[in-house]
Design an enzyme around this catalytic site. Structure first.
Site, PDB file in Angstrom:
ATOM      1  N   THR A  17      37.422  41.320  42.402  1.00 34.10           N
ATOM      2  CA  THR A  17      38.781  41.702  42.010  1.00 34.10           C
ATOM      3  C   THR A  17      39.179  41.056  40.688  1.00 34.10           C
ATOM      4  O   THR A  17      40.364  41.043  40.340  1.00 34.10           O
ATOM      5  CB  THR A  17      39.796  41.320  43.112  1.00 34.10           C
ATOM      6  OG1 THR A  17      39.728  39.907  43.354  1.00 34.10           O
ATOM      7  CG2 THR A  17      39.505  42.086  44.401  1.00 34.10           C
ATOM      8  N   ASP A  44      39.957  36.026  41.026  1.00 34.92           N
ATOM      9  CA  ASP A  44      40.641  35.151  40.060  1.00 34.92           C
ATOM     10  C   ASP A  44      42.120  35.054  40.434  1.00 34.92           C
ATOM     11  O   ASP A  44      42.980  35.466  39.680  1.00 34.92           O
ATOM     12  CB  ASP A  44      40.456  35.671  38.626  1.00 34.92           C
ATOM     13  CG  ASP A  44      40.969  37.092  38.423  1.00 34.92           C
ATOM     14  OD1 ASP A  44      41.151  37.815  39.439  1.00 34.92           O
ATOM     15  OD2 ASP A  44      41.205  37.492  37.267  1.00 34.92           O
TER      16      ASP A  44
END
Length: 311
Positions: free
Chosen positions: A126, A10
């Site tokens: 992540t 993201d």
């Protein structure tokens, strides 16, 4: 032989640094795909940022797929206060990417890549774990094809609440599915990522490298550090997301121990907490927990990776 990975992210300044590390010529990793998820900002912005980073890093042949636009159950949570309105504020990279996404949902691309691969693939999330959980629920047959899930998230304390770290808090239901899936997991939570800290001196050392990637990273870090200083009054910022990638390149940087992790999804004040049980019997272990890193080795690896990019 290069280790196959898929990065679910993201982006995010620290996601960007994780991608830079994975794509560098010192890396032993082969990026099979990049998928995006709602997290630091909405999934459309995160996807655009992933494409912009691919342009910067010249990842022309790596497919990028937009994934989940919201958590499995809860409303979307974002962190624009840290990462800026674009999710990747502070960089002079072109706003509009040249690279385009592939026409498949991120969770489906994860499934397709795993099932088609002759060798197991490592997943490197992540951000929130929504795409990973969706893929596991849709096609449990992928689990034996997952070499390892090496994730940034959780810890024995929180940063979104006193109990919960942002990525897990953003979709604890998804995290619970992942930790209970039976897939091998290595967890890089706040306990270890808060040991990887950048300050003004770090930024100047990176800027002095002088190539476009290093300049972009130093610009991102400047914005990121200013956000930390403005919100928290701190003179250094934790660089979370490069940690799992650094581990895959050089495991000697980190100390891990076998644990059992439960994810809290029902507590009024503890939603998103990762309950880390240490010293458990081997048949109760569901993750490896990173507790320590060697800061000198970590930053030496990071600087070396940046110097490999052309001027």
């Amino acid at each position: 032989m290069n280790r196959k990975i898929m990065i679910d992210c993201d982006p995010g300044q620290d996601d960007a640094m994780a991608l830079m590390l994975a794509a560098s010529s010192i890396s032993n990793l082969r990026i099979e795909a990049i998928t995006t998820v709602a997290g630091n900002v909405d999934v459309d912005k995160n996807t655009r940022n992933a494409l912009r980073l691919c342009d910067l890093l010249e990842l022309k042949d790596v497919p990028v797929a937009k994934g989940a636009s919201r958590p499995l159950v809860r409303e979307m949570l974002i962190a624009a206060d840290i990462h800026g309105k674009s999710g990747l504020d502070g960089t002079a990279m072109p706003e509009q990417p040249v690279k385009q996404t592939v026409r498949v949902h991120g969770a489906d691309l994860i499934i397709e890549k795993l099932l088609a691969s002759e060798e197991a693939i490592t997943l490197v999330p992540t951000g929130p774990l929504t795409n990973i959980a969706m893929a596991i629920r849709k096609e449990p047959g992928i689990i034996p094809k997952i070499r390892e899930i090496v994730l940034m998230g959780g810890g024995t304390y929180g940063n979104r609440t006193p109990a919960a770290e942002f990525n897990i808090f953003a979709d604890a239901e998804a995290a619970k599915i992942v930790f209970e899936s039976g897939a091998p997991i290595a967890m890089f939570g706040l306990d270890v990522t808060h040991q990887a800290r950048a300050n003004a001196e770090t930024i100047e050392e990176i800027r002095a490298i002088g190539n476009p990637v290093a300049t972009a990273v130093s610009d991102m870090l400047t914005f990121y550090l200013n956000a930390y200083q403005g919100l928290l009054g701190r003179t250094s910022a934790a660089i979370h997301d490069p940690c799992p990638v650094a581990y895959l390149i050089d495991p000697s940087i980190f100390q891990l121990e076998p644990v059992h992790v439960d994810v809290e999804t029902k507590g009024e004040f503890t939603y998103g907490m990762t309950c880390v049980h240490k010293g458990v019997a081997s048949d109760h272990v569901n993750a490896k927990f990173a507790g320590k890193l060697d800061p000198k080795k970590f930053w030496d690896l990071f600087y070396r990776a940046l110097t490999t990019y052309s001027s």
